[in-house]
Design a protein around this motif. Sequence first.
Motif, short mmCIF file in Angstrom:
data_model
loop_
_atom_site.label_atom_id
_atom_site.label_comp_id
_atom_site.label_asym_id
_atom_site.label_seq_id
_atom_site.Cartn_x
_atom_site.Cartn_y
_atom_site.Cartn_z
N LEU A 1 0.88 -1.18 0.00
CA LEU A 1 0.00 0.00 0.00
C LEU A 1 0.91 1.22 0.00
CD1 LEU A 1 -2.86 -0.36 2.62
CD2 LEU A 1 -3.09 0.09 0.19
N VAL A 2 0.78 2.08 -0.99
CA VAL A 2 1.66 3.26 -1.00
C VAL A 2 0.81 4.53 -0.96
CG1 VAL A 2 3.45 2.07 -2.31
CG2 VAL A 2 1.83 3.52 -3.49
N GLU A 3 1.45 5.60 -0.49
CA GLU A 3 0.74 6.87 -0.43
C GLU A 3 0.98 7.65 -1.72
OE1 GLU A 3 1.60 9.18 2.99
OE2 GLU A 3 0.65 7.74 4.33
N GLY A 4 -0.07 8.24 -2.22
CA GLY A 4 0.07 9.07 -3.41
C GLY A 4 0.59 10.44 -3.01
N MET A 5 0.62 11.36 -4.00
CA MET A 5 1.08 12.71 -3.72
C MET A 5 0.05 13.40 -2.81
SD MET A 5 3.74 12.88 -5.64
CE MET A 5 4.16 14.46 -6.31
N PRO A 6 0.49 14.31 -1.97
CA PRO A 6 -0.45 14.99 -1.07
C PRO A 6 -1.49 15.79 -1.83
CG PRO A 6 1.80 15.45 -0.46
CD PRO A 6 1.87 14.76 -1.77
N LEU A 7 -2.70 15.78 -1.31
CA LEU A 7 -3.78 16.54 -1.93
C LEU A 7 -3.76 17.95 -1.34
CD1 LEU A 7 -6.39 13.73 -1.46
CD2 LEU A 7 -5.14 14.27 -3.55
N LYS A 8 -4.68 18.77 -1.82
CA LYS A 8 -4.69 20.15 -1.34
C LYS A 8 -4.97 20.27 0.15
CE LYS A 8 -7.48 21.42 -4.38
NZ LYS A 8 -7.87 20.80 -5.50
N ASN A 9 -5.71 19.30 0.66
CA ASN A 9 -6.01 19.37 2.09
C ASN A 9 -4.89 18.76 2.94
OD1 ASN A 9 -6.31 16.70 1.54
ND2 ASN A 9 -8.55 16.69 1.69
N GLY A 10 -3.76 18.45 2.30
CA GLY A 10 -2.62 17.92 3.04
C GLY A 10 -2.68 16.41 3.22
N LYS A 11 -3.86 15.84 2.93
CA LYS A 11 -3.99 14.39 3.10
C LYS A 11 -3.37 13.66 1.92
CE LYS A 11 -8.35 14.54 5.58
NZ LYS A 11 -9.76 14.63 5.24
N THR A 12 -3.10 12.37 2.13
CA THR A 12 -2.65 11.56 0.99
C THR A 12 -3.60 10.37 0.87
OG1 THR A 12 -1.14 10.47 2.49
CG2 THR A 12 -0.17 12.10 1.02
N LEU A 13 -3.74 9.90 -0.36
CA LEU A 13 -4.57 8.72 -0.57
C LEU A 13 -3.67 7.50 -0.65
CD1 LEU A 13 -6.90 10.16 -3.36
CD2 LEU A 13 -7.50 9.77 -0.96
N LYS A 14 -4.22 6.38 -0.26
CA LYS A 14 -3.42 5.14 -0.32
C LYS A 14 -3.81 4.35 -1.57
CE LYS A 14 -1.78 4.19 4.24
NZ LYS A 14 -2.23 5.32 5.05
N TYR A 15 -2.82 3.75 -2.18
CA TYR A 15 -3.07 2.95 -3.39
C TYR A 15 -2.47 1.57 -3.19
CZ TYR A 15 -4.03 7.43 -5.67
OH TYR A 15 -4.54 8.66 -6.01
N ARG A 16 -3.20 0.57 -3.61
CA ARG A 16 -2.69 -0.80 -3.56
C ARG A 16 -1.94 -1.07 -4.86
NH1 ARG A 16 -2.00 -4.36 0.27
NH2 ARG A 16 -4.08 -4.06 1.13
N ILE A 17 -0.66 -1.37 -4.75
CA ILE A 17 0.16 -1.62 -5.94
C ILE A 17 0.22 -3.13 -6.16
CG2 ILE A 17 2.46 -1.28 -6.98
CD1 ILE A 17 0.88 1.32 -6.57
N ASN A 18 -0.72 -3.64 -6.90
CA ASN A 18 -0.72 -5.10 -7.11
C ASN A 18 -0.93 -5.46 -8.60
OD1 ASN A 18 -3.40 -4.56 -7.41
ND2 ASN A 18 -4.12 -5.75 -5.66
N GLY A 19 -0.48 -4.54 -9.47
CA GLY A 19 -0.65 -4.75 -10.91
C GLY A 19 0.03 -6.01 -11.42
N VAL A 20 1.23 -6.29 -10.87
CA VAL A 20 1.96 -7.47 -11.35
C VAL A 20 1.16 -8.74 -11.02
CG1 VAL A 20 4.10 -8.79 -11.12
CG2 VAL A 20 4.18 -6.31 -11.23
N TYR A 21 0.54 -8.74 -9.83
CA TYR A 21 -0.27 -9.91 -9.46
C TYR A 21 -1.48 -10.03 -10.39
CZ TYR A 21 2.45 -9.96 -5.18
OH TYR A 21 3.49 -10.02 -4.29
#
Length: 605
Positions: A269-289
């Motif tokens: 699970l990785v964090e994306g770039m920060p959004l305007k509200n300072g929060k970051t979204l999490k992304y599941r990196i499982n494309g290879v699977y």
Amino acid sequence: MPTARFQIGDTVMGRWPGSNLYYEVKVLSYDNKTLLYTVIYKDGTELELKESDITSLTVFKQGGRSRSRSRSRSPGRPRRSRSRSPARTPRRSSSRTTDVRKEKLKEVLEVRLTPVPLTHENNSNSRHEKKEENNTASAVTEEKTETESENQAGGRYNLRHRKDQGDGKTVELEQKTETAVLSQTKPPTAIKTTDLEFGGRVGVFFLMFLLPVAVLALLILCGQKDASLQSFPLELPALQSLWDWQVFGIVLLWLLFQAVLSLLPFGKLVEGMPLKNGKTLKYRINGVYALLLTAVAVGVAVYQEVDLSYIHAHFLQFYTSALLIVTLLSVYLFVRSRWASQDELAPGGNSGYVIYDFFMGRELNPRIKNFDIKFFCEMRPGLLGWVLINFAMLQAEMKHQNLENPSPAMLLVNIFQLLWVVDGFWHEEKLLTMMDIVYDGFGFMLTFGDLAFVPFTFTCQAYYLVSHPSELSVFWIITLITMNGVGYYIFRKANSQKFVFRKNPSDPAVSHLKTIPTATGKSLIVSGLWGWLRHPNYLGDIFMGLAWSLPCGFNHLIPYFYLIYLITLLVHRNARDDRQCRKKYGSAWEEYCKAVPYRIFPGIY
Ligand SMILES: NC(=O)C1=CN([C@@H]2O[C@H](COP(=O)(O)OP(=O)(O)OC[C@H]3O[C@@H](n4cnc5c(N)ncnc54)[C@H](OP(=O)(O)O)[C@@H]3O)[C@@H](O)[C@H]2O)C=CC1
Ligand SMILES: CC(C)=CCC[C@@H](C)[C@H]1CC=C2C3=C(CC[C@@]21C)[C@@]1(C)CC[C@H](O)C(C)(C)[C@@H]1CC3
């Protein structure tokens, strides 16, 4: 004998050369002869400044207070973009969210330059402010070299990066700054979009109809024996021949299957770039699977004697099914964006014009709980669909041409493109820093691009080869493999170099590269591939695109569609990126453009 107004060790505000921006600096020394102060910025940059370019902190604080008191925003006036430069200081705000954000970003901002615009700046319009904000001086840094630059006012400024002093502590500071920039750079605030792209409302209105029709025409031509443009059938196919409910069901199942795979709890699970509200979204990196599981599923289907050439036989119907899904999804995305907060809107899709915003996409990261619709569409169904369709075309070729094995041309196209897709999944995480994810809204353009354009036009070479056999000599095969290999090497090396550099400029893999510092704290690579061209990665991609089209021979233009699209897209993307970088980096970008004059093609400005 002149006396220094500021003392060594004083923290003051120093003007950045050639701009009206002031940053917090520390006075290091004062030269009685030249009357220049040597100051150090928070990112480690040292400069010599005249006394007139230095102001005490208290003056600024007072100015800041009076400014915030006097600033009243009329309801119609768009909110000023503050996040364009990652180096901006969060100002006093009545909003609690901003305070929370301030706290969150405090740690990061501590290692950044902190620009404070001059008081008179408030009289200017926001466009002007943006320009000033990024107007910075720059110098090419090299191990133990210095470049002196004259500022616009004629004063002397001596730019030096602390890295040059071989001070380990400072390298650490720079590394921290760059890392922070990668992980904390904020996308621009969603103010009203005024710079309309693609010819504005009228342009996108026509594009919205033209793109789907053009792809349909391409597919019709590609499937014909005589694929020349002059032979385009005058009679259009009957509407019912373009639709099949079973095909529609298969497309829906495919999307569902890929959505399920993307939600599997494998991969990091990785964090994306920060959004305007300072929060970051999490992304599941499982494309290879997802790729591997899809390969297993397709393998099982083939073993069970599922005839994949069905896809070839119903290709137009697959396309129209995808088109219907694209349209429904775009409408859903547009409607749901009505409930999105200002923070969640994309900077480029918020013009207030329905057609334009529908096309460009209003919401930046539409999500249903943890399911990120844009990230999913960008990588999964389209890219994997492309590989699957290519494989189906390979089977169709063997069937139609009564071959025991696929032709070398078909094999090359399949292998080359598979390599590119696998590479994309291997580096899936890097997509999170690309403009498509960070800046672009998710509307009709990207939905169509991801779900219809990619799987149905990127497969055009394989589709063409099914009914247009192409003989390749061994020499030609070797030439094409070499061309694809060289293209891939440039593409991968350039992209990885930039990614590693943004993550940690002191990484041994990139620490030897020459750089240009910018006022944002980030630097620009100015040697190696990035010193050869401003977009070496684009050139690599174009080389590969050529190697994918050439196996189809020279009888028709149709198999070169991908190459033509790619060049057009990348030339447009280059212009777009150039505009954004000029705003972001100001004169440092100009400096870079002077040092590296060629954009995508060597010898062409
Ligand atoms: N086949 C296809 O359909 C498509 C393929 N692609 C491929 O995707 C890849 C990524 O493309 P894209 O994101 O458009 O563009 P780039 O990878 O070229 O990224 C541009 C960004 O890189 C940073 N940058 C630019 N110059 C330098 C430098 N000298 N040193 C350090 N950083 C620099 C800037 O961002 P910052 O400074 O903020 O980090 C700039 O905004 C490419 O290989 C492209 O070919 C892209 C689109 C479509
Ligand atoms: C005509 C039209 C509507 C075009 C839309 C453009 C999109 C098809 C492309 C814009 C940028 C893309 C990228 C990829 C796929 C195509 C689109 C969406 C990409 C995700 C493919 C995989 C690569 O490895 C990549 C990550 C470099 C690439 C990024 C850009």
